[in-house]
Design an enzyme around this catalytic site. Structure first.
Site, PDB file in Angstrom:
ATOM      1  N   TRP A   1      11.722  -8.259  -5.720  1.00 42.44           N
ATOM      2  CA  TRP A   1      10.307  -7.846  -5.713  1.00 42.44           C
ATOM      3  C   TRP A   1       9.386  -8.896  -6.327  1.00 42.44           C
ATOM      4  CZ3 TRP A   1       8.093  -7.243 -10.590  1.00 42.44           C
ATOM      5  CH2 TRP A   1       8.987  -7.134 -11.663  1.00 42.44           C
TER       6      TRP A   1
ATOM      7  N   ASN B   1      -3.994  -0.211   1.540  1.00 39.78           N
ATOM      8  CA  ASN B   1      -2.992   0.266   0.565  1.00 39.78           C
ATOM      9  C   ASN B   1      -1.717   0.792   1.222  1.00 39.78           C
ATOM     10  OD1 ASN B   1      -2.061   1.124  -2.133  1.00 39.78           O
ATOM     11  ND2 ASN B   1      -2.302   3.170  -1.244  1.00 39.78           N
TER      12      ASN B   1
ATOM     13  N   TRP C   1      19.974  -8.997  -5.540  1.00 36.40           N
ATOM     14  CA  TRP C   1      19.021  -9.254  -4.461  1.00 36.40           C
ATOM     15  C   TRP C   1      19.563 -10.345  -3.553  1.00 36.40           C
ATOM     16  CZ3 TRP C   1      15.483  -5.563  -4.636  1.00 36.40           C
ATOM     17  CH2 TRP C   1      15.084  -5.029  -5.870  1.00 36.40           C
TER      18      TRP C   1
ATOM     19  N   TRP D   1       4.174  -3.262  -6.670  1.00 33.63           N
ATOM     20  CA  TRP D   1       5.466  -3.846  -6.256  1.00 33.63           C
ATOM     21  C   TRP D   1       6.626  -3.122  -6.912  1.00 33.63           C
ATOM     22  CZ3 TRP D   1       7.206  -6.831  -2.428  1.00 33.63           C
ATOM     23  CH2 TRP D   1       6.235  -7.426  -1.616  1.00 33.63           C
TER      24      TRP D   1
ATOM     25  N   TRP E   1      -5.346   5.698 -11.350  1.00 37.39           N
ATOM     26  CA  TRP E   1      -4.089   4.956 -11.125  1.00 37.39           C
ATOM     27  C   TRP E   1      -4.231   3.529 -11.664  1.00 37.39           C
ATOM     28  CZ3 TRP E   1       0.882   5.539  -9.995  1.00 37.39           C
ATOM     29  CH2 TRP E   1       1.317   6.699  -9.345  1.00 37.39           C
TER      30      TRP E   1
HETATM   31  C1  LIG Z   1       2.551  -3.613  -3.310  1.00 39.55           C
HETATM   32  C2  LIG Z   1       1.133  -3.307  -3.775  1.00 39.55           C
HETATM   33  C3  LIG Z   1       0.369  -4.331  -4.336  1.00 39.55           C
HETATM   34  C4  LIG Z   1      -0.940  -4.058  -4.783  1.00 39.55           C
HETATM   35  N1  LIG Z   1      -1.679  -5.091  -5.333  1.00 39.55           N
HETATM   36  C5  LIG Z   1      -2.932  -4.842  -5.791  1.00 39.55           C
HETATM   37  C6  LIG Z   1      -3.711  -5.877  -6.376  1.00 39.55           C
HETATM   38  O1  LIG Z   1      -3.264  -7.014  -6.549  1.00 39.55           O
HETATM   39  N2  LIG Z   1      -4.984  -5.576  -6.752  1.00 39.55           N
HETATM   40  C7  LIG Z   1      -5.511  -4.326  -6.618  1.00 39.55           C
HETATM   41  O2  LIG Z   1      -6.678  -4.108  -6.974  1.00 39.55           O
HETATM   42  N3  LIG Z   1      -4.774  -3.331  -6.094  1.00 39.55           N
HETATM   43  C8  LIG Z   1      -3.520  -3.540  -5.661  1.00 39.55           C
HETATM   44  N4  LIG Z   1      -2.798  -2.527  -5.097  1.00 39.55           N
HETATM   45  C9  LIG Z   1      -3.374  -1.171  -5.060  1.00 39.55           C
HETATM   46  C10 LIG Z   1      -4.185  -0.822  -3.796  1.00 39.55           C
HETATM   47  O3  LIG Z   1      -3.468  -1.150  -2.658  1.00 39.55           O
HETATM   48  C11 LIG Z   1      -5.549  -1.507  -3.747  1.00 39.55           C
HETATM   49  O4  LIG Z   1      -6.219  -1.318  -4.967  1.00 39.55           O
HETATM   50  C12 LIG Z   1      -6.429  -0.940  -2.634  1.00 39.55           C
HETATM   51  O5  LIG Z   1      -5.814  -1.104  -1.397  1.00 39.55           O
HETATM   52  C13 LIG Z   1      -7.770  -1.646  -2.649  1.00 39.55           C
HETATM   53  O6  LIG Z   1      -8.566  -1.234  -1.589  1.00 39.55           O
HETATM   54  P1  LIG Z   1      -9.935  -0.444  -1.838  1.00 39.55           P
HETATM   55  O7  LIG Z   1     -10.777  -1.169  -2.824  1.00 39.55           O
HETATM   56  O8  LIG Z   1     -10.532  -0.154  -0.528  1.00 39.55           O
HETATM   57  O9  LIG Z   1      -9.391   0.876  -2.534  1.00 39.55           O
HETATM   58  P2  LIG Z   1      -9.971   2.361  -2.606  1.00 39.55           P
HETATM   59  O10 LIG Z   1      -9.021   3.224  -1.886  1.00 39.55           O
HETATM   60  O11 LIG Z   1     -11.392   2.417  -2.229  1.00 39.55           O
HETATM   61  O12 LIG Z   1      -9.797   2.715  -4.158  1.00 39.55           O
HETATM   62  C14 LIG Z   1     -10.810   2.399  -5.135  1.00 39.55           C
HETATM   63  C15 LIG Z   1     -10.236   1.517  -6.217  1.00 39.55           C
HETATM   64  O13 LIG Z   1      -9.181   2.190  -6.907  1.00 39.55           O
HETATM   65  C16 LIG Z   1      -8.173   1.253  -7.285  1.00 39.55           C
HETATM   66  N5  LIG Z   1      -6.912   1.597  -6.617  1.00 39.55           N
HETATM   67  C17 LIG Z   1      -6.761   2.159  -5.396  1.00 39.55           C
HETATM   68  N6  LIG Z   1      -5.459   2.383  -5.143  1.00 39.55           N
HETATM   69  C18 LIG Z   1      -4.770   1.939  -6.210  1.00 39.55           C
HETATM   70  C19 LIG Z   1      -3.386   1.879  -6.553  1.00 39.55           C
HETATM   71  N7  LIG Z   1      -2.431   2.354  -5.741  1.00 39.55           N
HETATM   72  N8  LIG Z   1      -3.027   1.320  -7.728  1.00 39.55           N
HETATM   73  C20 LIG Z   1      -3.963   0.846  -8.578  1.00 39.55           C
HETATM   74  N9  LIG Z   1      -5.292   0.885  -8.318  1.00 39.55           N
HETATM   75  C21 LIG Z   1      -5.691   1.410  -7.152  1.00 39.55           C
HETATM   76  C22 LIG Z   1      -8.643  -0.113  -6.820  1.00 39.55           C
HETATM   77  O14 LIG Z   1      -9.287  -0.762  -7.880  1.00 39.55           O
HETATM   78  C23 LIG Z   1      -9.607   0.243  -5.689  1.00 39.55           C
HETATM   79  O15 LIG Z   1     -10.575  -0.757  -5.451  1.00 39.55           O
HETATM   80  C24 LIG Z   1      -1.477  -2.762  -4.664  1.00 39.55           C
HETATM   81  C25 LIG Z   1      -0.689  -1.746  -4.095  1.00 39.55           C
HETATM   82  C26 LIG Z   1       0.597  -2.025  -3.660  1.00 39.55           C
HETATM   83  C27 LIG Z   1       1.416  -0.921  -3.055  1.00 39.55           C
END
Ligand SMILES: Cc1cc2nc3c(=O)[nH]c(=O)nc-3n(C[C@H](O)[C@H](O)[C@H](O)COP(=O)(O)OP(=O)(O)OC[C@H]3O[C@@H](n4cnc5c(N)ncnc54)[C@H](O)[C@@H]3O)c2cc1C
Length: 471
Positions: A364, A346, A311, A387, A282
């Protein structure tokens, strides 16, 4: 022959293709990092993230010094100023080659274009690498020759084309020739003042710490990721995002180590592992979106029709959301997590972003900016993707009429209210029957605010606004 490695979003030695190429090809290697408070402000980088970057630069300097590579930090006014700075340093040190890893985003792309032109004019060799993705952005096209804008078919192509040689990242560094240049990190004035309330000790700096975090996660929790990942009180996700966002660890390293635990099966075997790798894809998908549809990095929505959405803006509601005072316990607890940890689970990012853009009907882009200003893992592509997904303005986004109900989300994903109680002290003694939506009397007694809006009405208002824009 002298070479220069320009560090940016890749503050590591492991799986760093630019550093690896420089070390492989040159006897003497120097490193730079261009630091710009103006630039970081312009890109809404969070104060806690800047502190994290500075601490990681210190750690990187130590690793590089073992290889006799001095790290020079250079101050700059902003991206427009970078080519000049690079040119000056190259002249002063008679550098023959320069290497860097690519970044995503409009400003970064324009800067690199200018730097390349300048280097060409001056007969300096340069090479750039893709360290943030397994497949260079734009590799995959649909049958019609268009970039993918839906995740599932993108992922399928990713898996079909994957082979383990793409993760050939092991490299043994040998110390380079000593230079008469010294690192300047101890004397460099970052002009940094802490103005965040994040407990930074939960994010220890350095590649070694990132590796330990990865290994601990892969030893146990990853196996239950598919089951527990949506439950914010269970510490079921890796929390590696700050390290990935600033390049303290690479996604290739994460995927490789996870595959080792799954007999190198990418799409079968343990469900937790395959789901976790899915999330890293992703991340790569959103980088592809930013690369193939540059408009999204210029503040524009992916879905053209959503530019017509009217908005609302209500200062009081905006402040209540930012400060965790909306009167919806799960939303408020999530916002407190963001303020206290610089990170949010997340599931909750989706819930608070949807509440902001649908129930509050706020633009947004305001929420996206606020997240960047507060997240230690702020990542332009993932944050923009998240977002735009939540506000139904993006690629592969949630349909606009699918609006999470924060009370139902609370009951489903924090059934015992343990997450709420952890982050909202004022509700710590509230009965489980009321925890998701306290009675007026309880709110009064706990000094907890009333709800800032009516869920039913605000839901219909959002659907109307989207319908109006569409027709
Ligand atoms: C509104 C919104 C804003 C977000 N902003 C960011 C941000 O600024 N930076 C960011 O790294 N992620 C962002 N995310 C994606 C996701 O929420 C985070 O990557 C995740 O919560 C990070 O926690 P983790 O390292 O424990 O993830 P894990 O669940 O352990 O996943 C491993 C890695 O996969 C990637 N990943 C996981 N979920 C997503 C996702 N939905 N989209 C893209 N990559 C993902 C991240 O690099 C993460 O560290 C956002 C999601 C939403 C809905």
């Amino acid at each position: 022959m002298k070479s220069l490695v320009w560090f940016r979003n890749d503050l590591r030695t492991d799986d760093n293709p630019a550093l690896r190429a420089a070390c492989f090809q040159s006897e003497e290697v120097h490193a730079i990092f261009i630091y710009s408070n103006n630039q970081m402000k312009l890109h809404n980088e969070a104060n806690c993230k800047i502190e994290f970057i500075i601490e990681n630069l210190k750690s990187l300097e130590k690793s590089l010094s073992k290889l006799n590579i001095p790290l020079t930090i250079i101050n700059s006014d902003g991206f427009y100023d970078n080519p000049k700075k690079i040119h000056k340093l190259i002249n002063e040190r008679s550098i023959a080659n320069i290497y860097w890893n690519n970044q995503f985003g409009e400003d970064e792309g324009l800067r690199d274009k200018e730097v390349k032109e300048l280097l060409k004019k001056n007969n300096i060799n340069y090479a750039s690498y893709d360290d943030q993705v397994v497949f260079p952005a734009g590799t995959f096209k649909t049958g019609e020759g268009n970039p993918y804008s839906v995740f599932t078919p993108f992922k399928k192509r990713w898996v079909d084309n994957f082979n383990i040689d793409l993760l050939d990242i092991e490299f043994e560094y040998i110390p380079k020739a000593k230079t008469n240049i010294s690192s300047n990190i101890n004397d460099f004035d970052f002009c940094f003042k802490t103005h965040h309330s994040v407990d930074i000790s939960i994010w220890p700096a350095g590649e070694k710490k990132a590796f330990t975090k990865l290994n601990n996660y892969l030893d146990k929790k990853i196996f239950d990721y598919a089951r527990d990942r949506n439950d914010p009180i269970v510490d079921a996700t890796s929390r590696l995002s700050p390290y990935l966002a600033s390049g303290i660890i690479s996604s290739k390293r994460c995927i490789l180590e996870a595959l080792k635990k799954n007999n190198f099966e990418l799409d079968s075997g343990n469900k937790g592992i395959t789901k976790w790798i899915d999330e890293l894809v992703w991340r790569e998908f959103y980088r592809n979106i930013m690369f193939s549809f540059p408009k999204v990095s210029k503040g524009e929505p992916f879905q053209e029709y959503t530019t017509k959405i009217k908005w609302r803006f209500n200062e009081e509601e905006f402040e209540a959301w930012k400060n965790g005072k909306t009167g919806f316990p799960l939303i408020d607890a999530a916002m407190k997590q963001l303020i206290n940890e610089g990170w949010m689970h997340n599931r909750l990012r989706m819930v608070v972003a949807m509440f902001f853009t649908k129930n509050m009907l706020h633009d947004w882009r305001l929420g996206e900016a606020f997240f960047m200003q507060n997240l230690i893992d702020g990542d332009f592509s993932s944050n923009n993707g998240g977002w735009q997904w939540s506000s139904s303005t993006g690629t592969d986004a949630a349909p606009y009429f699918r609006i999470f109900n924060p009370l139902t989300q609370s009951k489903n994903f924090d059934s015992d209210g343990l997450f709420i109680k952890k982050y909202l002290n004022e509700l710590s003694d509230v009965d489980i029957k009321e925890i998701h939506d306290p009675l007026d009397k309880t709110r009064f007694n706990c000094n907890y605010p009333s709800k800032i809006l009516d869920l039913k009405e605000s839901r219909l208002r959002a659907i109307d606004a989207f319908n109006e824009a569409k027709n």
